[in-house]
Enzyme design. Structure first.
Site, PDB file in Angstrom:
ATOM      1  N   TRP A  25       0.876  -1.152   0.140  1.00 22.60           N
ATOM      2  CA  TRP A  25       0.146   0.099  -0.084  1.00 22.60           C
ATOM      3  C   TRP A  25       0.944   1.237   0.019  1.00 22.60           C
ATOM      4  CZ3 TRP A  25      -4.371  -1.390   4.094  1.00 22.60           C
ATOM      5  CH2 TRP A  25      -5.159  -2.500   3.409  1.00 22.60           C
ATOM      6  N   GLY A  46       4.038   1.381 -11.205  1.00 21.44           N
ATOM      7  CA  GLY A  46       3.233   2.549 -10.888  1.00 21.44           C
ATOM      8  C   GLY A  46       2.707   3.029 -12.639  1.00 21.44           C
ATOM      9  N   HIS A  51      13.050  -2.159  -1.756  1.00 20.85           N
ATOM     10  CA  HIS A  51      12.185  -1.872  -2.845  1.00 20.85           C
ATOM     11  C   HIS A  51      12.787  -0.404  -3.522  1.00 20.85           C
ATOM     12  CE1 HIS A  51       8.490   0.055  -4.742  1.00 20.85           C
ATOM     13  NE2 HIS A  51       7.753  -0.942  -4.638  1.00 20.85           N
ATOM     14  N   GLY A 107       1.216  -2.802  -6.339  1.00 20.09           N
ATOM     15  CA  GLY A 107       1.070  -1.356  -5.736  1.00 20.09           C
ATOM     16  C   GLY A 107      -0.330  -1.195  -5.841  1.00 20.09           C
ATOM     17  N   SER A 123       3.022  -2.691 -12.263  1.00 23.54           N
ATOM     18  CA  SER A 123       1.954  -2.690 -12.875  1.00 23.54           C
ATOM     19  C   SER A 123       0.902  -3.890 -12.994  1.00 23.54           C
ATOM     20  CB  SER A 123       2.084  -1.872 -14.093  1.00 23.54           C
ATOM     21  OG  SER A 123       2.499  -0.520 -13.871  1.00 23.54           O
ATOM     22  N   GLU A 170      11.255  -6.544  -9.995  1.00 24.23           N
ATOM     23  CA  GLU A 170      10.477  -5.506 -10.521  1.00 24.23           C
ATOM     24  C   GLU A 170      11.104  -4.309 -11.380  1.00 24.23           C
ATOM     25  OE1 GLU A 170       7.229  -4.716  -7.623  1.00 24.23           O
ATOM     26  OE2 GLU A 170       8.875  -3.839  -6.554  1.00 24.23           O
TER      27      GLU A 170
HETATM   28  P1  PGA Z   1       2.700  -1.042  -8.994  1.00 24.76           P
HETATM   29  O1  PGA Z   1       3.762  -0.900  -7.950  1.00 24.76           O
HETATM   30  O2  PGA Z   1       1.670  -2.117  -9.007  1.00 24.76           O
HETATM   31  O3  PGA Z   1       1.764   0.270  -8.613  1.00 24.76           O
HETATM   32  O4  PGA Z   1       3.325  -0.968 -10.387  1.00 24.76           O
HETATM   33  C1  PGA Z   1       4.339  -2.070  -7.538  1.00 24.76           C
HETATM   34  C2  PGA Z   1       5.424  -2.132  -6.678  1.00 24.76           C
HETATM   35  O5  PGA Z   1       5.803  -0.893  -6.342  1.00 24.76           O
HETATM   36  O6  PGA Z   1       5.673  -2.979  -6.075  1.00 24.76           O
END
Ligand code: PGA
Length: 255
Positions: free
Chosen positions: A12, A173, A97, A235, A214, A167
């Protein structure tokens, strides 16, 4: 042995007050009744951990933290220690992260210390790795990923469970994920580099490799398979309970 059913982890980030977090958590619990095919972890901001522990107790949702400090305790104003998280019922901790690597300038050494601390306290680290767009353009993608994995896990030789989330920083995002085949190739690369560090048995039984960036209900099924990608880190699409539940449902339908 680690249960390798697919895992869906909601991050979150710095969203939701405690009141908002409680509402979303309750909606997730209600929507997940009888869910047993997918493991679900929710990582709220630190102030909501205690409230969510109560909501998730006796449910099949686990509580994760988004960060931990790399020292066990002491004069580190504003930081949160692993023992504090343990006391709050946290079972999983996101480490490294990209938003922390970038915004908080976390170093490879600090990330490595965090992974070690999390493991030493019996919790599950979710180590995030992935390349930036520039690194990819410069042909550095593989080197960056392998370095983040090797340095993040330096000196670590045993654990009950470890999750590594690939990632690609540039799709986080963005609302558009990378191609599933590409994610699979990069995760296969991680899997391959783990062979230099750990026994085949430890990799097979105690490590889960997941994808993040995403992910939503429309693409989750293309990523998760039994062979290479064991789950997702989500996210934006985890912020609304309905959307998050939609991801879990989409995965279930696919299984
Ligand atoms: P997102 O974020 O799903 O909004 O791309 C993923 C994350 O930061 O772990």
């Amino acid at each position: 042995m680690v249960n390798k059913k697919p895992i869906v982890i909601g991050n979150w980030k710095m969203n939701k007050t405690v009141a908002e977090a409680k509402k979303s958590a309750q909606a997730i619990v209600n929507g997940l009744k009888d869910e047993s095919q997918t493991e679900v972890v929710v990582c709220p901001a630190h102030p909501s951990l205690d409230a969510l522990r109560k909501i998730f107790s006796k449910t099949n949702v686990s509580l994760g933290a988004q960060n931990v400090f790399w020292k066990a305790e002491g004069s580190y104003t504003g930081e949160v220690s692993i023992k504090m998280l343990l006391e709050l019922g946290v079972t999983h901790v996101i480490v490294g992260h990209s938003e922390r690597r970038i915004n908080a300038h976390e170093t490879l050494e600090e990330i490595n210390q965090k992974v070690q601390l999390v493991i030493d306290h019996g919790l599950v680290p979710i180590l995030c790795v992935g390349e930036k767009f520039e690194e990819r353009q410069e042909g550095q993608k593989d080197v960056v990923i392998m370095k983040q994995v090797a340095e993040g896990l330096r000196g670590i030789d045993s654990f009950r469970e470890l999750i590594i989330a690939y990632e690609p920083v540039w799709v986080i995002g963005r609302g558009e994920a990378i191609d599933a085949e590409e994610a699979r190739a990069n995760i296969a690369l991680i899997s391959y580099s783990l062979r230099d560090m750990f026994s085949w048995q430890l990799i097979e039984e105690n490590i889960r490799l997941i994808y993040g960036g995403s992910v939503d209900a429309s693409n989750v099924a293309s990523f998760v398979d039994e062979e290479t990608i064991h789950g997702v880190l989500v996210g934006n699409a985890s912020l609304e309970a309905e959307k998050f539940l939609g991801i879990i449902k989409a995965l279930k339908t696919h299984q």
